[in-house]
Design a protein around this motif. Structure first.
Motif, PDB file in Angstrom:
ATOM      1  N   LEU A  75      -6.216 -10.496   0.149  1.00  0.00           N
ATOM      2  CA  LEU A  75      -5.597 -10.464   1.473  1.00  0.00           C
ATOM      3  C   LEU A  75      -4.632  -9.295   1.605  1.00  0.00           C
ATOM      4  O   LEU A  75      -3.764  -9.095   0.745  1.00  0.00           O
ATOM      5  N   LYS A  76      -4.786  -8.578   2.701  1.00  0.00           N
ATOM      6  CA  LYS A  76      -3.953  -7.402   2.913  1.00  0.00           C
ATOM      7  C   LYS A  76      -2.470  -7.775   2.985  1.00  0.00           C
ATOM      8  O   LYS A  76      -1.621  -7.133   2.359  1.00  0.00           O
ATOM      9  N   ALA A  77      -2.168  -8.826   3.742  1.00  0.00           N
ATOM     10  CA  ALA A  77      -0.763  -9.207   3.933  1.00  0.00           C
ATOM     11  C   ALA A  77      -0.129  -9.649   2.616  1.00  0.00           C
ATOM     12  O   ALA A  77       1.041  -9.378   2.350  1.00  0.00           O
ATOM     13  N   ASP A  78      -0.933 -10.294   1.770  1.00  0.00           N
ATOM     14  CA  ASP A  78      -0.432 -10.733   0.466  1.00  0.00           C
ATOM     15  C   ASP A  78      -0.150  -9.519  -0.427  1.00  0.00           C
ATOM     16  O   ASP A  78       0.887  -9.441  -1.092  1.00  0.00           O
TER      17      ASP A  78
ATOM     18  N   PHE B 122       3.751  -5.937  -2.862  1.00  0.00           N
ATOM     19  CA  PHE B 122       4.228  -4.559  -3.042  1.00  0.00           C
ATOM     20  C   PHE B 122       5.739  -4.502  -2.831  1.00  0.00           C
ATOM     21  O   PHE B 122       6.466  -3.880  -3.603  1.00  0.00           O
ATOM     22  N   TYR B 123       6.219  -5.162  -1.773  1.00  0.00           N
ATOM     23  CA  TYR B 123       7.663  -5.073  -1.502  1.00  0.00           C
ATOM     24  C   TYR B 123       8.499  -5.832  -2.533  1.00  0.00           C
ATOM     25  O   TYR B 123       9.643  -5.474  -2.781  1.00  0.00           O
ATOM     26  N   ASP B 124       7.909  -6.854  -3.172  1.00  0.00           N
ATOM     27  CA  ASP B 124       8.602  -7.488  -4.299  1.00  0.00           C
ATOM     28  C   ASP B 124       8.819  -6.455  -5.410  1.00  0.00           C
ATOM     29  O   ASP B 124       9.913  -6.353  -5.970  1.00  0.00           O
ATOM     30  N   VAL B 125       7.756  -5.698  -5.711  1.00  0.00           N
ATOM     31  CA  VAL B 125       7.870  -4.672  -6.755  1.00  0.00           C
ATOM     32  C   VAL B 125       8.849  -3.581  -6.306  1.00  0.00           C
ATOM     33  O   VAL B 125       9.715  -3.137  -7.076  1.00  0.00           O
ATOM     34  N   TYR B 126       8.718  -3.183  -5.048  1.00  0.00           N
ATOM     35  CA  TYR B 126       9.586  -2.137  -4.493  1.00  0.00           C
ATOM     36  C   TYR B 126      11.060  -2.531  -4.660  1.00  0.00           C
ATOM     37  O   TYR B 126      11.884  -1.748  -5.129  1.00  0.00           O
ATOM     38  N   ASN B 127      11.378  -3.755  -4.280  1.00  0.00           N
ATOM     39  CA  ASN B 127      12.777  -4.204  -4.355  1.00  0.00           C
ATOM     40  C   ASN B 127      13.266  -4.307  -5.795  1.00  0.00           C
ATOM     41  O   ASN B 127      14.414  -3.995  -6.090  1.00  0.00           O
ATOM     42  N   TYR B 128      12.364  -4.720  -6.678  1.00  0.00           N
ATOM     43  CA  TYR B 128      12.721  -4.776  -8.095  1.00  0.00           C
ATOM     44  C   TYR B 128      13.038  -3.363  -8.602  1.00  0.00           C
ATOM     45  O   TYR B 128      14.055  -3.134  -9.263  1.00  0.00           O
ATOM     46  N   LEU B 129      12.175  -2.405  -8.282  1.00  0.00           N
ATOM     47  CA  LEU B 129      12.396  -1.025  -8.740  1.00  0.00           C
ATOM     48  C   LEU B 129      13.655  -0.437  -8.105  1.00  0.00           C
ATOM     49  O   LEU B 129      14.405   0.299  -8.730  1.00  0.00           O
ATOM     50  N   LYS B 130      13.880  -0.804  -6.854  1.00  0.00           N
ATOM     51  CA  LYS B 130      15.066  -0.315  -6.135  1.00  0.00           C
ATOM     52  C   LYS B 130      16.346  -0.762  -6.855  1.00  0.00           C
ATOM     53  O   LYS B 130      17.328  -0.011  -6.909  1.00  0.00           O
ATOM     54  N   SER B 131      16.318  -1.950  -7.415  1.00  0.00           N
ATOM     55  CA  SER B 131      17.508  -2.454  -8.103  1.00  0.00           C
ATOM     56  C   SER B 131      17.823  -1.626  -9.354  1.00  0.00           C
ATOM     57  O   SER B 131      18.938  -1.631  -9.847  1.00  0.00           O
ATOM     58  N   HIS B 132      16.832  -0.872  -9.855  1.00  0.00           N
ATOM     59  CA  HIS B 132      17.060   0.011 -10.999  1.00  0.00           C
ATOM     60  C   HIS B 132      17.468   1.424 -10.578  1.00  0.00           C
ATOM     61  O   HIS B 132      17.884   2.216 -11.411  1.00  0.00           O
TER      62      HIS B 132
ATOM     63  N   ASN C  18     -14.126  -6.091  -2.734  1.00  0.00           N
ATOM     64  CA  ASN C  18     -13.438  -6.749  -1.621  1.00  0.00           C
ATOM     65  C   ASN C  18     -11.983  -7.088  -1.903  1.00  0.00           C
ATOM     66  O   ASN C  18     -11.394  -7.916  -1.211  1.00  0.00           O
ATOM     67  N   LYS C  19     -11.418  -6.472  -2.912  1.00  0.00           N
ATOM     68  CA  LYS C  19      -9.995  -6.701  -3.193  1.00  0.00           C
ATOM     69  C   LYS C  19      -9.189  -5.449  -2.871  1.00  0.00           C
ATOM     70  O   LYS C  19      -9.665  -4.326  -3.074  1.00  0.00           O
ATOM     71  N   TYR C  20      -7.985  -5.688  -2.379  1.00  0.00           N
ATOM     72  CA  TYR C  20      -7.025  -4.593  -2.192  1.00  0.00           C
ATOM     73  C   TYR C  20      -6.333  -4.379  -3.529  1.00  0.00           C
ATOM     74  O   TYR C  20      -5.770  -5.329  -4.087  1.00  0.00           O
ATOM     75  N   ILE C  21      -6.379  -3.155  -4.023  1.00  0.00           N
ATOM     76  CA  ILE C  21      -5.736  -2.872  -5.306  1.00  0.00           C
ATOM     77  C   ILE C  21      -4.692  -1.774  -5.110  1.00  0.00           C
ATOM     78  O   ILE C  21      -4.955  -0.761  -4.451  1.00  0.00           O
ATOM     79  N   ILE C  22      -3.496  -2.044  -5.617  1.00  0.00           N
ATOM     80  CA  ILE C  22      -2.413  -1.050  -5.541  1.00  0.00           C
ATOM     81  C   ILE C  22      -1.941  -0.782  -6.970  1.00  0.00           C
ATOM     82  O   ILE C  22      -1.586  -1.728  -7.686  1.00  0.00           O
ATOM     83  N   HIS C  23      -1.944   0.471  -7.363  1.00  0.00           N
ATOM     84  CA  HIS C  23      -1.353   0.867  -8.642  1.00  0.00           C
ATOM     85  C   HIS C  23      -0.050   1.603  -8.355  1.00  0.00           C
ATOM     86  O   HIS C  23      -0.044   2.606  -7.641  1.00  0.00           O
TER      87      HIS C  23
END
Ligand code: ZN
Length: 280
Positions: A178-181, A186-196, A214-219
């Protein structure tokens, strides 16, 4: 006509009218490559690509950026360069200095800074519309040669560019049907990295997104440094390598022949250890 076909047609027509693009696309087919391996699992591909010298040596400090005309703004782009609108916000352009087959630059129309902000959803939409492509993003201090004008890039998929975590450098992978998922994670990871990296405008990173089965993949490749010390070294110690998303994935671009010839596994390991941020 679907977007991928439109892009094929764009390349055909642009190559007939734009010599720079046509010459560099031809050169890409003859480009010298070699592979370095670590055991059976890990591979880095080197590409000797002299047309990338401008990008690799681009000055991206604030003053230099303010003094040059932005090459992604409509009014400064060559008249011959045509594009395909995407979402009424972006324009899909052929990159005249290609590293990949069908290398695209996809700027926003507006001249706004290179910050992923809330745009990961656009990146996923591009990946969905271009299933044969990887879409990539270089943060403003992580390889973008236009940190003042928001843009993605894209190119046809190759295996090395879809490589996730390995022992050489960090890569955080998000995978979802799911795109929204995928966006939310992504923003969970973003916020975690931001805290560093609280003092940065955004956490330093490169991103590669694509669709597979059929999966959205983000590296996400977290970064702690823009360029390795070898970049600004003198004489024989210098390596003109300015890592972006593709280098982080495993495809190093060397615009100078001497770097292509001499770079070895130890130097690759050293460069990754300087620019990749370990995640614990
Ligand atoms: Zn601009």
């Amino acid at each position: 006509m679907n977007l991928q076909n439109e892009i094929e047609h764009l390349f055909i027509s642009q190559r007939t009218e734009w010599d720079l693009l046509n010459d560099n696309c031809k050169q890409l087919n003859n480009v010298e490559v070699k592979s370095l391996t670590w055991g059976n699992d890990i591979e880095v591909i080197l590409q000797y690509n002299p047309s990338r010298i401008t990008s690799a040596s681009a000055k991206v400090d604030t003053e230099s950026i303010q003094q040059r005309k932005c090459f992604l703004c409509d009014k400064n782009r060559p008249n011959v360069q045509k594009g395909i609108p995407f979402f009424d916000k972006y324009i899909i352009l052929c990159n005249p200095y290609p590293i990949l087959q069908n290398h695209l630059t996809i700027p926003l129309y507006s001249h706004v800074p290179q910050l992923i902000g809330n745009k990961i959803i656009d990146m996923l939409a591009l990946a969905e519309s271009l299933p044969d492509y990887i879409i990539f993003y270089n943060g403003p201090k992580c390889g973008a040669s236009a940190p003042d004008h928001f843009h993605f890039q894209a190119g046809l998929k190759t295996n090395i560019l879809m490589t996730g975590e390995n022992d050489l450098r960090s890569c955080l992978t998000i995978e979802s049907n799911l795109k929204a998922d995928a966006e939310e994670r992504f923003y969970d990871v973003y916020n975690y990295l931001k805290s560093h990296q609280v003092h940065e405008d955004e956490p330093m990173m490169n991103i590669i997104a694509f669709m597979e089965n059929n999966k959205y993949i983000i590296h996400i490749f977290p970064r702690k440094q823009h360029r390795p010390w070898q970049y600004s070294a003198n004489g024989k110690k210098q390596l003109l390598i300015s890592p972006g998303a593709l280098d982080m994935a495993g495809m190093f671009i060397t615009p100078r022949k001497e770097d292509f010839d001499k770079i070895n596994r130890e130097e690759i390991e050293d460069i990754y250890s300087q620019v990749s941020m370990a995640i614990i």
